[in-house]
Design a protein around this motif. Structure first.
Motif, PDB file in Angstrom:
ATOM      1  N   LYS B   5      27.529  -0.343  71.734  1.00 11.67           N
ATOM      2  CA  LYS B   5      27.876  -1.761  71.793  1.00 11.67           C
ATOM      3  C   LYS B   5      27.015  -2.531  70.807  1.00 11.67           C
ATOM      4  CE  LYS B   5      29.396  -1.602  76.590  1.00 11.67           C
ATOM      5  NZ  LYS B   5      29.246  -2.160  77.959  1.00 11.67           N
ATOM      6  N   GLN B   6      27.641  -3.389  70.028  1.00  9.75           N
ATOM      7  CA  GLN B   6      26.955  -4.101  68.952  1.00  9.75           C
ATOM      8  C   GLN B   6      27.129  -5.603  69.116  1.00  9.75           C
ATOM      9  OE1 GLN B   6      27.995  -2.592  65.078  1.00  9.75           O
ATOM     10  NE2 GLN B   6      26.998  -4.248  63.977  1.00  9.75           N
ATOM     11  N   SER B   7      26.055  -6.324  68.817  1.00  6.81           N
ATOM     12  CA  SER B   7      26.121  -7.788  68.853  1.00  6.81           C
ATOM     13  C   SER B   7      25.131  -8.371  67.839  1.00  6.81           C
ATOM     14  CB  SER B   7      25.771  -8.302  70.259  1.00  6.81           C
ATOM     15  OG  SER B   7      24.435  -7.945  70.602  1.00  6.81           O
ATOM     16  N   PRO B   8      25.372  -9.595  67.337  1.00  3.17           N
ATOM     17  CA  PRO B   8      26.559 -10.407  67.580  1.00  3.17           C
ATOM     18  C   PRO B   8      27.740  -9.935  66.734  1.00  3.17           C
ATOM     19  CG  PRO B   8      25.155 -11.501  66.007  1.00  3.17           C
ATOM     20  CD  PRO B   8      24.440 -10.246  66.400  1.00  3.17           C
ATOM     21  N   GLN B   9      28.884 -10.493  66.973  1.00  6.33           N
ATOM     22  CA  GLN B   9      30.073 -10.159  66.197  1.00  6.33           C
ATOM     23  C   GLN B   9      29.975 -10.759  64.797  1.00  6.33           C
ATOM     24  OE1 GLN B   9      33.663 -11.359  68.166  1.00  6.33           O
ATOM     25  NE2 GLN B   9      35.008 -10.382  66.684  1.00  6.33           N
ATOM     26  N   SER B  10      29.370 -11.943  64.703  1.00  3.18           N
ATOM     27  CA  SER B  10      29.165 -12.578  63.402  1.00  3.18           C
ATOM     28  C   SER B  10      27.839 -13.317  63.414  1.00  3.18           C
ATOM     29  CB  SER B  10      30.322 -13.520  63.073  1.00  3.18           C
ATOM     30  OG  SER B  10      30.381 -14.564  64.010  1.00  3.18           O
ATOM     31  N   LEU B  11      27.317 -13.521  62.210  1.00  2.00           N
ATOM     32  CA  LEU B  11      25.976 -14.087  62.082  1.00  2.00           C
ATOM     33  C   LEU B  11      25.882 -14.846  60.772  1.00  2.00           C
ATOM     34  CD1 LEU B  11      23.041 -14.077  63.212  1.00  2.00           C
ATOM     35  CD2 LEU B  11      22.701 -11.922  61.996  1.00  2.00           C
ATOM     36  N   ILE B  12      25.352 -16.068  60.841  1.00  2.00           N
ATOM     37  CA  ILE B  12      25.111 -16.853  59.635  1.00  2.00           C
ATOM     38  C   ILE B  12      23.620 -17.113  59.542  1.00  2.00           C
ATOM     39  CG2 ILE B  12      25.576 -19.004  58.403  1.00  2.00           C
ATOM     40  CD1 ILE B  12      28.231 -19.177  59.873  1.00  2.00           C
ATOM     41  N   VAL B  13      23.043 -16.777  58.411  1.00  2.00           N
ATOM     42  CA  VAL B  13      21.603 -16.903  58.203  1.00  2.00           C
ATOM     43  C   VAL B  13      21.367 -17.629  56.882  1.00  2.00           C
ATOM     44  CG1 VAL B  13      19.480 -15.581  57.803  1.00  2.00           C
ATOM     45  CG2 VAL B  13      21.106 -14.836  59.542  1.00  2.00           C
ATOM     46  N   GLY B  83      23.526 -11.671  48.581  1.00  2.00           N
ATOM     47  CA  GLY B  83      24.090 -10.349  48.313  1.00  2.00           C
ATOM     48  C   GLY B  83      24.096  -9.432  49.528  1.00  2.00           C
ATOM     49  N   ASP B  84      23.398  -9.837  50.591  1.00  2.00           N
ATOM     50  CA  ASP B  84      23.414  -9.057  51.838  1.00  2.00           C
ATOM     51  C   ASP B  84      24.647  -9.365  52.678  1.00  2.00           C
ATOM     52  OD1 ASP B  84      19.825  -9.590  52.231  1.00  2.00           O
ATOM     53  OD2 ASP B  84      20.901  -7.980  51.186  1.00  2.00           O
ATOM     54  N   SER B  85      25.387 -10.390  52.282  1.00  2.00           N
ATOM     55  CA  SER B  85      26.584 -10.768  53.034  1.00  2.00           C
ATOM     56  C   SER B  85      27.575  -9.621  53.032  1.00  2.00           C
ATOM     57  CB  SER B  85      27.226 -12.021  52.425  1.00  2.00           C
ATOM     58  OG  SER B  85      26.344 -13.118  52.503  1.00  2.00           O
ATOM     59  N   ALA B  86      27.837  -9.084  54.196  1.00  2.00           N
ATOM     60  CA  ALA B  86      28.662  -7.888  54.354  1.00  2.00           C
ATOM     61  C   ALA B  86      28.861  -7.663  55.853  1.00  2.00           C
ATOM     62  CB  ALA B  86      27.968  -6.669  53.736  1.00  2.00           C
ATOM     63  N   THR B  87      29.573  -6.600  56.182  1.00  2.00           N
ATOM     64  CA  THR B  87      29.692  -6.205  57.583  1.00  2.00           C
ATOM     65  C   THR B  87      28.766  -5.026  57.833  1.00  2.00           C
ATOM     66  OG1 THR B  87      31.995  -6.952  57.675  1.00  2.00           O
ATOM     67  CG2 THR B  87      31.255  -5.444  59.410  1.00  2.00           C
ATOM     68  N   TYR B  88      28.017  -5.095  58.901  1.00  2.00           N
ATOM     69  CA  TYR B  88      27.050  -4.060  59.241  1.00  2.00           C
ATOM     70  C   TYR B  88      27.498  -3.348  60.518  1.00  2.00           C
ATOM     71  CZ  TYR B  88      24.156  -6.157  55.700  1.00  2.00           C
ATOM     72  OH  TYR B  88      23.700  -6.621  54.485  1.00  2.00           O
ATOM     73  N   PHE B  89      27.408  -2.029  60.470  1.00  2.00           N
ATOM     74  CA  PHE B  89      27.777  -1.206  61.616  1.00  2.00           C
ATOM     75  C   PHE B  89      26.591  -0.356  62.030  1.00  2.00           C
ATOM     76  CE2 PHE B  89      32.284  -1.953  61.751  1.00  2.00           C
ATOM     77  CZ  PHE B  89      32.653  -2.214  60.449  1.00  2.00           C
ATOM     78  N   PHE B 103      30.712   4.620  65.996  1.00  2.00           N
ATOM     79  CA  PHE B 103      30.326   3.344  65.428  1.00  2.00           C
ATOM     80  C   PHE B 103      30.393   2.213  66.445  1.00  2.00           C
ATOM     81  CE2 PHE B 103      29.967   3.858  60.818  1.00  2.00           C
ATOM     82  CZ  PHE B 103      30.542   5.094  60.606  1.00  2.00           C
ATOM     83  N   GLY B 104      29.550   1.193  66.209  1.00  2.00           N
ATOM     84  CA  GLY B 104      29.703  -0.071  66.904  1.00  2.00           C
ATOM     85  C   GLY B 104      30.866  -0.847  66.302  1.00  2.00           C
ATOM     86  N   THR B 105      31.106  -2.028  66.833  1.00  2.00           N
ATOM     87  CA  THR B 105      32.268  -2.814  66.408  1.00  2.00           C
ATOM     88  C   THR B 105      32.009  -3.654  65.170  1.00  2.00           C
ATOM     89  OG1 THR B 105      31.593  -4.456  68.027  1.00  2.00           O
ATOM     90  CG2 THR B 105      33.352  -2.945  68.676  1.00  2.00           C
ATOM     91  N   GLY B 106      30.756  -3.703  64.719  1.00  2.00           N
ATOM     92  CA  GLY B 106      30.466  -4.389  63.472  1.00  2.00           C
ATOM     93  C   GLY B 106      29.953  -5.810  63.653  1.00  2.00           C
ATOM     94  N   THR B 107      29.130  -6.232  62.709  1.00  2.00           N
ATOM     95  CA  THR B 107      28.620  -7.613  62.641  1.00  2.00           C
ATOM     96  C   THR B 107      28.875  -8.131  61.240  1.00  2.00           C
ATOM     97  OG1 THR B 107      26.887  -7.252  64.288  1.00  2.00           O
ATOM     98  CG2 THR B 107      26.577  -9.083  62.738  1.00  2.00           C
ATOM     99  N   GLN B 108      29.590  -9.225  61.165  1.00  2.00           N
ATOM    100  CA  GLN B 108      29.863  -9.842  59.863  1.00  2.00           C
ATOM    101  C   GLN B 108      28.737 -10.822  59.561  1.00  2.00           C
ATOM    102  OE1 GLN B 108      33.863 -11.269  59.650  1.00  2.00           O
ATOM    103  NE2 GLN B 108      33.833 -11.455  57.432  1.00  2.00           N
ATOM    104  N   LEU B 109      27.932 -10.487  58.559  1.00  2.00           N
ATOM    105  CA  LEU B 109      26.791 -11.311  58.179  1.00  2.00           C
ATOM    106  C   LEU B 109      27.127 -12.164  56.963  1.00  2.00           C
ATOM    107  CD1 LEU B 109      23.758 -12.131  58.225  1.00  2.00           C
ATOM    108  CD2 LEU B 109      23.329 -10.128  56.783  1.00  2.00           C
ATOM    109  N   LYS B 110      26.810 -13.444  57.066  1.00  2.00           N
ATOM    110  CA  LYS B 110      26.928 -14.334  55.917  1.00  2.00           C
ATOM    111  C   LYS B 110      25.577 -14.978  55.685  1.00  2.00           C
ATOM    112  CE  LYS B 110      29.541 -18.207  54.003  1.00  2.00           C
ATOM    113  NZ  LYS B 110      30.617 -19.211  54.228  1.00  2.00           N
ATOM    114  N   VAL B 111      25.064 -14.848  54.480  1.00  2.00           N
ATOM    115  CA  VAL B 111      23.799 -15.457  54.107  1.00  2.00           C
ATOM    116  C   VAL B 111      24.108 -16.639  53.198  1.00  2.00           C
ATOM    117  CG1 VAL B 111      21.546 -15.125  53.051  1.00  2.00           C
ATOM    118  CG2 VAL B 111      22.637 -13.245  54.294  1.00  2.00           C
ATOM    119  N   GLU B 112      23.732 -17.815  53.678  1.00  2.00           N
ATOM    120  CA  GLU B 112      24.039 -19.036  52.937  1.00  2.00           C
ATOM    121  C   GLU B 112      22.852 -19.491  52.096  1.00  2.00           C
ATOM    122  OE1 GLU B 112      25.267 -21.809  55.953  1.00  2.00           O
ATOM    123  OE2 GLU B 112      27.370 -21.180  55.768  1.00  2.00           O
ATOM    124  N   LEU B 113      23.182 -20.126  50.977  1.00  2.00           N
ATOM    125  CA  LEU B 113      22.132 -20.642  50.080  1.00  2.00           C
ATOM    126  C   LEU B 113      21.419 -21.833  50.701  1.00  2.00           C
ATOM    127  CD1 LEU B 113      24.115 -20.442  46.730  1.00  2.00           C
ATOM    128  CD2 LEU B 113      22.131 -19.061  47.364  1.00  2.00           C
TER     129      LEU B 113
END
Lengths: 115, 113
Positions: B5-13, B83-89, B103-113
């Protein structure tokens, strides 16, 4: 050297058609895996080969799915009588040995869309 | 039954911040825990991996923390970059029968400027 390659990259099939997806693993890699990745999900294991021997096919969802690796290198995943629920990205991975900690190198996948 | 089980589903940093993704597993037979990074249209690529005999592994900006008793492990990305913005499993495999990954269900990471 070259990584894992897969072909075709995209495939559109009408429901009921048969499709064949090809995987060229990294040269010399003993282990080969097929995974299915639905949209927005993690890859799910389908089947595993050690050289030409298919040692695990527990993940194949139905008997419409068939995989082979006759000479221990190139592998083909065949789906007969495709259904809409088969739409997914099919990933192939290879690893050098058979250890549980062996790095798996993935190809870019074949995106299958069944209409 | 979802074994990883993976969390969070999405992440903005924000750029320069720390990204943290968590995973929990159920099967105590798992003995290898890799993290994969996937960009759109590409296959997953190994980022870093750990065995359960260590509690932490660091490679550059990426660190895995592992808690065997809690059956949890996490990925920390320090000084996150766009450049780290991607999906992590996260994933896990067990001894025997090759090394098929769960695999877990994945986390979509977005790194904002």
């Amino acid at each position: 050297g070259a990584g894992v390659s897969q072909s075709p990259r995209y495939k559109v099939a009408k429901r009921g058609q048969d499709v064949a997806l090809r995987c060229d693993p990294i040269s010399g890699h003993v282990s080969l895996f097929w995974y299915q990745q639905a949209l927005g999900q993690g890859p799910e294991f389908l089947t595993y080969f050690q050289n030409e021997a298919q040692l695990d096919k527990s993940g194949l969802p139905s008997d419409r799915f068939f995989a082979e690796r006759p000479e221990g290198s190139v592998s083909t995943l065949k789906i007969q009588r495709t259904q809409q629920e088969d739409s997914a990205v099919y990933l192939c991975a290879s690893s050098l040995g058979m250890a549980s900690s062996g790095t798996q190198y993935f190809g870019p996948g074949t995106r299958l869309l069944v209409l | 039954q979802q074994q990883v089980k993976q969390s969070p589903q999405s992440l903005i940093v924000q750029k320069g911040g720390i990204s943290i993704i968590n995973c929990a597993y159920e099967n105590t037979a798992f003995d290898y825990f890799p993290w994969y990074q996937q960009f759109p249209g590409k296959g997953p690529a190994l980022l870093i991996a750990i065995r359960p005999d260590v509690s932490e592994k660091k490679e550059g900006r990426f660190t895995i923390s592992f808690n065997k008793s809690a059956k949890q492990f996490s990925l920390h990305i320090m000084d996150s970059q766009p450049g780290d913005s991607a999906t992590y499993f996260c994933a896990a495999s067990k001894k025997g029968g090759g090394n098929k990954l769960t695999f877990g269900t994945g986390t979509q990471l977005k790194v904002e400027l």
